[in-house]
Motif scaffolding. Structure first.
Motif, PDB file in Angstrom:
ATOM      1  N   UNK A 324      10.462  -4.176   4.580  1.00 36.48           N
ATOM      2  CA  UNK A 324       9.916  -3.042   3.827  1.00 36.48           C
ATOM      3  C   UNK A 324       8.412  -3.019   4.050  1.00 36.48           C
ATOM      4  N   UNK A 325       7.743  -2.023   3.499  1.00 39.79           N
ATOM      5  CA  UNK A 325       6.287  -1.914   3.606  1.00 39.79           C
ATOM      6  C   UNK A 325       5.601  -3.129   3.009  1.00 39.79           C
ATOM      7  N   UNK A 326       6.247  -3.811   2.073  1.00 40.13           N
ATOM      8  CA  UNK A 326       5.629  -4.952   1.396  1.00 40.13           C
ATOM      9  C   UNK A 326       5.403  -6.132   2.340  1.00 40.13           C
ATOM     10  N   UNK A 327       6.107  -6.151   3.463  1.00 40.33           N
ATOM     11  CA  UNK A 327       5.938  -7.253   4.408  1.00 40.33           C
ATOM     12  C   UNK A 327       4.589  -7.188   5.122  1.00 40.33           C
ATOM     13  N   UNK A 328       4.068  -5.988   5.341  1.00 39.45           N
ATOM     14  CA  UNK A 328       2.809  -5.861   6.080  1.00 39.45           C
ATOM     15  C   UNK A 328       1.663  -5.336   5.227  1.00 39.45           C
ATOM     16  N   UNK A 329       1.848  -5.272   3.900  1.00 39.19           N
ATOM     17  CA  UNK A 329       0.776  -4.991   2.949  1.00 39.19           C
ATOM     18  C   UNK A 329       0.624  -6.183   2.011  1.00 39.19           C
ATOM     19  N   UNK A 330      -0.623  -6.605   1.765  1.00 30.75           N
ATOM     20  CA  UNK A 330      -0.842  -7.615   0.741  1.00 30.75           C
ATOM     21  C   UNK A 330      -0.376  -7.057  -0.597  1.00 30.75           C
ATOM     22  N   UNK A 331       0.283  -7.892  -1.372  1.00 29.97           N
ATOM     23  CA  UNK A 331       0.799  -7.449  -2.656  1.00 29.97           C
ATOM     24  C   UNK A 331      -0.199  -7.809  -3.757  1.00 29.97           C
ATOM     25  N   UNK A 332      -1.049  -6.846  -4.047  1.00 26.01           N
ATOM     26  CA  UNK A 332      -2.083  -7.007  -5.058  1.00 26.01           C
ATOM     27  C   UNK A 332      -1.773  -6.134  -6.265  1.00 26.01           C
ATOM     28  N   UNK A 333      -2.608  -6.261  -7.281  1.00 23.49           N
ATOM     29  CA  UNK A 333      -2.429  -5.429  -8.474  1.00 23.49           C
ATOM     30  C   UNK A 333      -2.518  -3.945  -8.115  1.00 23.49           C
ATOM     31  N   UNK A 334      -3.360  -3.641  -7.147  1.00 24.05           N
ATOM     32  CA  UNK A 334      -3.471  -2.284  -6.607  1.00 24.05           C
ATOM     33  C   UNK A 334      -3.359  -2.398  -5.095  1.00 24.05           C
ATOM     34  N   UNK A 335      -2.650  -1.527  -4.385  1.00 27.23           N
ATOM     35  CA  UNK A 335      -1.770  -0.486  -4.910  1.00 27.23           C
ATOM     36  C   UNK A 335      -0.452  -1.068  -5.423  1.00 27.23           C
ATOM     37  N   UNK A 336       0.140  -0.392  -6.392  1.00 26.77           N
ATOM     38  CA  UNK A 336       1.339  -0.911  -7.049  1.00 26.77           C
ATOM     39  C   UNK A 336       2.618  -0.581  -6.310  1.00 26.77           C
ATOM     40  N   UNK A 337       2.730   0.639  -5.826  1.00 25.31           N
ATOM     41  CA  UNK A 337       3.958   1.082  -5.166  1.00 25.31           C
ATOM     42  C   UNK A 337       3.618   1.702  -3.824  1.00 25.31           C
ATOM     43  N   UNK A 338       4.603   1.757  -2.955  1.00 26.01           N
ATOM     44  CA  UNK A 338       4.342   2.357  -1.660  1.00 26.01           C
ATOM     45  C   UNK A 338       5.629   2.586  -0.888  1.00 26.01           C
ATOM     46  N   UNK A 339       5.475   2.925   0.383  1.00 26.26           N
ATOM     47  CA  UNK A 339       6.646   3.127   1.243  1.00 26.26           C
ATOM     48  C   UNK A 339       6.217   3.080   2.696  1.00 26.26           C
TER      49      UNK A 339
END
Length: 339
Positions: A324-339
């Motif tokens: 998913x997009x979460x694999x190549x985005x750091x998971x921080x407080x912001x941004x919360x959701x994505x695709x």
């Protein structure tokens, strides 16, 4: 004239190579309280213009108890930006989703480069001044299509995605042989002037809008029609920078979030900022019309990036498959959701 464009492309390519080459030797690790940011050309980098103009990183740094020194750099093409990041010469890279996915894959399990945030959701246009080119199927060996970086830029990946939809995955690179690398300002000027083999430009705002002001230029492909609303341009960093500089990193994220809110709510002030920071020779009313496009959304939350990621894995452009997009985005407080 096209020979002059070729020489220009070669000169620009040499310049980028020299810049990238000068960045091969890793720079010293940055200390907390310093950040070096590389951006490219166009309105898609407006959030960084706002951050710079309003000194927002410095503002949020003070809230974290530190004084942050911010250095800004402008490069052209995802390859040059990726080289700069891996050499340690910059801390935050601004480029398309294509270059992000390339460097994420290349550094997986090592430097672990990931995206920090989106710079907004914008349609990119593939344009042509050739009246015979109505769709991508109409390009021939007589045409040349300008992109920021051949085979690497997000524009190149969008073109490959469109080719795969047209002719199947095995022919994803069918149009690559027609592409040449030119920065957007130069490609835009050449397309408007006409009279050369450069008959196509996979552009971005405001260059695409300036080109369309010429009645001989028309849209061949709109990326929103190809992928739906999407975030073509993102910011990314190494895992080391994020972990070693938590206060600086947080200040940068907060600065971006405020800039996005500012730009989305006050388009007039955003237009003034773009002109002031970039020195762009563009009419304010024309610029305001561009950024007031309902298809534009200034937001740090990524949208519609995963279809391109899945495509790049499918054609072998990246070896690691993101779930998913979460694999190549750091998971921080912001941004919360994505695709």
């Amino acid at each position: 004239m096209f020979k002059r464009i070729n020489r220009l492309a070669a000169t620009i390519g040499l310049g980028v190579s020299l810049v990238a080459g000068s960045l091969v030797a890793p720079a010293a690790a940055q200390a907390e309280g310093e950040i070096r940011i590389a951006e490219q050309f166009g309105i898609v980098y407006l959030l960084l213009n706002v951050v710079r103009d309003q000194h927002l990183i410095e503002k949020y740094g003070k809230q974290e108890g530190i004084d942050i020194k911010v250095d800004w750099m402008q490069l052209s093409g995802g390859s040059a930006v990726n080289d700069a990041l891996l050499s340690g010469s910059i801390d935050i890279a601004g480029a398309g989703v294509g270059p992000l996915l390339t460097i994420w894959d290349r550094t997986h399990g090592r430097q672990n480069v990931k995206a920090v945030a989106s710079l907004g959701n914008f349609p990119y246009y593939l344009l042509s001044n050739n009246p015979n080119v109505k769709t991508i199927a109409d390009f021939t060996e007589k045409d040349r299509i300008a992109v920021p970086a051949v085979g690497v830029s997000v524009q190149s990946r969008f073109l490959q995605y469109a080719a795969a939809k047209q002719w199947g995955d095995k022919s994803f690179d069918r149009l690559d042989k027609y592409t040449i690398a030119l920065p957007h300002p130069d490609a835009s000027a050449a397309l408007i002037a006409g009279g050369t083999e450069l008959s196509g430009h996979f552009s971005n705002p405001p260059f695409q809008d300036q080109e369309l002001a010429n009645p001989n230029v028309h849209v061949v492909l709109n990326t929103n029609d190809l992928l739906g609303p999407n975030s073509p341009t993102v910011l990314f960093a190494t895992e080391k920078f994020r972990e070693k500089n938590p206060k600086t990193y947080k200040a940068f994220i907060e600065a971006l979030a405020e800039a996005a809110d500012f730009a989305q709510k006050d388009k007039g002030a955003a237009a003034d900022t773009y002109i002031r920071v970039t020195g762009a020779k563009i009419d304010r009313a024309a610029l305001l019309k561009i950024i007031d496009n309902p298809q534009f959304e200034f937001s740090i939350t990524p949208k519609g990036t995963y279809p391109l990621a899945e495509f790049m894995y499918r054609i072998g452009a990246i070896k690691n498959k993101p779930e998913s997009w979460k694999d190549y985005f750091f998971q921080d407080e912001k941004p919360l959701q994505g695709s």
